[in-house]
Design an enzyme around this catalytic site. Structure first.
Site, PDB file in Angstrom:
ATOM      1  N   SER A 168       4.317   5.278   7.480  1.00  0.00           N
ATOM      2  CA  SER A 168       5.325   4.619   8.291  1.00  0.00           C
ATOM      3  C   SER A 168       5.922   3.428   7.549  1.00  0.00           C
ATOM      4  O   SER A 168       5.369   2.974   6.548  1.00  0.00           O
ATOM      5  CB  SER A 168       4.715   4.142   9.610  1.00  0.00           C
ATOM      6  OG  SER A 168       4.253   2.812   9.486  1.00  0.00           O
ATOM      7  N   LYS A 169       7.049   2.988   8.028  1.00  0.00           N
ATOM      8  CA  LYS A 169       7.718   1.903   7.319  1.00  0.00           C
ATOM      9  C   LYS A 169       6.915   0.614   7.416  1.00  0.00           C
ATOM     10  O   LYS A 169       7.055  -0.280   6.612  1.00  0.00           O
ATOM     11  CB  LYS A 169       9.158   1.722   7.809  1.00  0.00           C
ATOM     12  CG  LYS A 169       9.341   1.603   9.289  1.00  0.00           C
ATOM     13  CD  LYS A 169      10.830   1.488   9.647  1.00  0.00           C
ATOM     14  CE  LYS A 169      11.569   2.816   9.511  1.00  0.00           C
ATOM     15  NZ  LYS A 169      12.922   2.768  10.110  1.00  0.00           N
ATOM     16  N   ARG A 170       6.021   0.578   8.367  1.00  0.00           N
ATOM     17  CA  ARG A 170       5.182  -0.614   8.466  1.00  0.00           C
ATOM     18  C   ARG A 170       4.139  -0.678   7.348  1.00  0.00           C
ATOM     19  O   ARG A 170       3.477  -1.683   7.166  1.00  0.00           O
ATOM     20  CB  ARG A 170       4.472  -0.664   9.827  1.00  0.00           C
ATOM     21  CG  ARG A 170       5.388  -1.072  10.969  1.00  0.00           C
ATOM     22  CD  ARG A 170       4.579  -1.292  12.227  1.00  0.00           C
ATOM     23  NE  ARG A 170       3.698  -0.161  12.515  1.00  0.00           N
ATOM     24  CZ  ARG A 170       4.082   0.942  13.131  1.00  0.00           C
ATOM     25  NH1 ARG A 170       5.316   1.061  13.539  1.00  0.00           N
ATOM     26  NH2 ARG A 170       3.226   1.925  13.335  1.00  0.00           N
ATOM     27  N   ASP A 171       3.986   0.425   6.633  1.00  0.00           N
ATOM     28  CA  ASP A 171       2.988   0.421   5.559  1.00  0.00           C
ATOM     29  C   ASP A 171       3.404  -0.474   4.392  1.00  0.00           C
ATOM     30  O   ASP A 171       2.554  -0.923   3.635  1.00  0.00           O
ATOM     31  CB  ASP A 171       2.723   1.855   5.070  1.00  0.00           C
ATOM     32  CG  ASP A 171       1.894   2.639   6.070  1.00  0.00           C
ATOM     33  OD1 ASP A 171       0.985   2.039   6.652  1.00  0.00           O
ATOM     34  OD2 ASP A 171       2.157   3.837   6.266  1.00  0.00           O
TER      35      ASP A 171
END
Length: 510
Positions: free
Chosen positions: A266-269
């Site tokens: 995910s982009k939160r990674d």
RNA sequence: GGCCCGUUCGUCUAUCGGUUAGGACAAGCGGUUUUCAUCCGCUAAAGAGGGGUUCGACUCCCCUACGGGCUACCA
């Protein structure tokens, strides 16, 4: 039915940077479109105004450009006949379609407040029933199915907030053919009355994507697996609209998973995993947090495309390094795998290394020149080019041209301690001194003449080549590994070589 | 929890009923490079488990396990 021109779309939400899973979806759409001589459309799905992130749209456009998979049509790439391509700008179009559904009895108004919905869910949960707004529960809610016609009319005229929900059939088997997974069956008893039209006057994804794909003449919907559960709803919508004959084919791509093996990427990674999850560097405008990008990390766009293409697809012939044209030629949806793929950073590096090697030296030199100039150093283009030739096989990333090759431009002040400890002895300064003496009078200063001089110095002192070679390297470059020593020394030039040897001798001896 | 999708070497994958289950990355070993992050060679490494179907299953069906996704007036 006549064959329609292939039209596919990539439809991201501008809620932040595009992560590599999204990039791969875009890539597969691109490859598919090109393969069939069709169109690749970029549509921005910004129906959730609360999640809008400034700069995200520009980021998406720039990313696709950098990767060389530019759409033919859409935001940032020129309007076709289906403009606008931003759903927020298409807002006025959706209402009529929602109304069409209501009139046909496939949808209805719902006036329930968030509190009403919450109460319903609580109640159902308490009795251990699946909490959803469905053919059973809707009869106990405030909607145009339970309220009188007058009441509904009054509420709407009063400006009471409402949503429009899809009237899900009670028990119906919906089956559709996924181009990657084959037949998928779902019973509508599992589905709920999804909101199609929100109280803020915007459609939800479900309505907007179906209407837009219809209007934009999309022939194939190639998207991530996270959409598979809602595909039956979309099928039902096409049916309700009477658009089944032009309904696009569906292909749900397997997801890109985190290397540790839990969950989708995910982009939160961000940078947490040790490799970029974004094509370009991204600074979150809200938190100010910056995440690295493939571009800034020194990856070549062709390498990124190639490695991403193989994460979930393969041409079936053991071919791994492919040009974009080859990928286009070989790409088929039936060779896309069904299961998620974990991102492999090692393989990613390998791909980049392969592409770096095949990159023209002049291109690399131009990159290296930027770093040289950034350090306020002045070297000839020929010198910089030759440096690239010498070190390109040693490195993986473009940015390593500088980090690895810095000593070509700045003489070392530190010398590899391991090598010094192992090789330096009382004879070392003598060999260096003699080498310097023999280099000085050389008129022809080439790798061959340098080597000859060095060998003579060795012989004079009775030192074996293998005991001194690495020391010579360290004296010249400071580090234990690198390109062929004498070619390096040739490039340095006589004066610089001698200066470095002298300096090493003085520094190490003390 | 419910529904849906999936499950071949550590990783990405090939195999579309009959193969010594192939390739690549990573790993190990050896060689080359008197350096190395290069190059070459070799080795180790896999069909989740259990039932069927079949002369014959990695391949087809079922169950279990495990993984993933979805389950919002988010996409």
């Amino acid at each position: 039915m006549t064959e329609r021109r292939v039209r596919v779309r990539f439809a991201p939400s501008p809620t932040g940077a595009l992560h590599i899973g999204g990039v791969r979806t875009a890539l597969y759409n691109y490859l598919f479109a090109k393969k069939h001589g069709g169109d690749f459309v970029l549509r921005i799905e910004d129906t959730d105004q609360t999640r809008f992130v400034p700069g995200a749209e520009e980021y998406i456009i720039e990313s696709l450009k950098w990767l060389g998979i530019a759409p033919d049509e859409g935001i940032g790439f020129g309007d076709g006949k289906h403009a606008p391509y931003r759903q927020s700008e298409r807002k006025p179009m959706y209402k009529q379609y929602a109304m069409q559904l209501i009139e046909a009895g496939h949808a209805y108004y719902a006036f329930d407040t968030p509190e009403d919905l919450e109460a319903m869910r609580e109640r159902l949960k308490a009795s251990n029933v699946d909490a959803k707004y469905d053919p059973i529960t809707r009869s106990a809610m405030k909607n145009s199915l339970t309220l009188s016609e007058d009441e509904v009319k009054i509420r709407i005229e009063n400006g009471d907030p409402f949503v429009i929900r899809f009237k899900m059939p009670r028990k119906e088997e919906v089956k559709f053919h996924d181009e990657i997974r084959g037949w998928v069956h779902v019973n509508t008893a599992q589905l709920d009355d999804k909101v199609l039209y929100k109280s803020d006057g915007m459609p939800t994804y479900h309505l907007a994507n179906v209407v837009d794909d219809y209007l934009m003449e999309t022939t194939h919907v190639i998207r991530g697996e996270e959409w598979l559960p809602s595909a039956p709803l979309h099928i039902l919508l096409y049916r309700a609209f009477g658009w089944e004959d032009v309904m696009p084919k569906f292909a749900h791509l397997p997801l890109l998973l985190k290397p540790e093996g839990n969950g989708k990427l995910s982009k939160r990674d961000g940078d947490r995993l040790g490799f970029p999850v974004f094509p370009l560097q991204w600074t979150d405008p809200n938190t100010g947090e910056t995440s690295s990008g493939y571009r800034e990390s020194g990856y070549l766009p062709e390498a990124v495309i190639n490695l991403l293409a193989l994460l979930g697809w393969n041409p079936g012939n053991n071919l791994e390094l492919m040009t974009k044209d080859q990928m286009i030629e070989l790409f088929t949806l039936d060779r896309v795998s069904k299961h998620g793929a974990k991102f492999d950073q090692n393989k990613a590096k390998w791909f980049n290394q392969q592409y770096l090697r095949h990159t023209d030296n002049a291109v690399l030199a131009a990159e290296l020149k930027k770093d040289v100039e950034a350090h306020n150093l002045s070297f000839s283009d020929a010198y910089i080019l030759r440096t690239c030739e010498l070190i390109k096989e040693k490195i993986t990333f473009v940015k390593e041209l500088w980090s690895f090759g810095e000593y070509f431009f700045i003489a070392p002040t530190k010398y590899d301690e391991g090598v010094i400890a192992k090789r330096w002895n009382e004879k070392s300064p003598l060999v260096l001194q003699d080498t310097i003496q023999l280099l000085r009078p050389l008129e022809e200063y080439t790798a061959a003449t340098i080597e000859a001089a060095y060998n003579e110095a060795l012989a004079k002192n009775g030192v074996a080549n293998k005991d001194f070679m690495q020391l010579l390297r360290v004296c010249l470059s400071g580090v234990a590994g690198g390109p062929p020593i004498f070619e390096m020394a040739e490039l340095f030039g006589k004066q610089e070589t001698i200066a470095r040897l002298q300096r090493a001798m003085d520094t190490i001896n003390t």
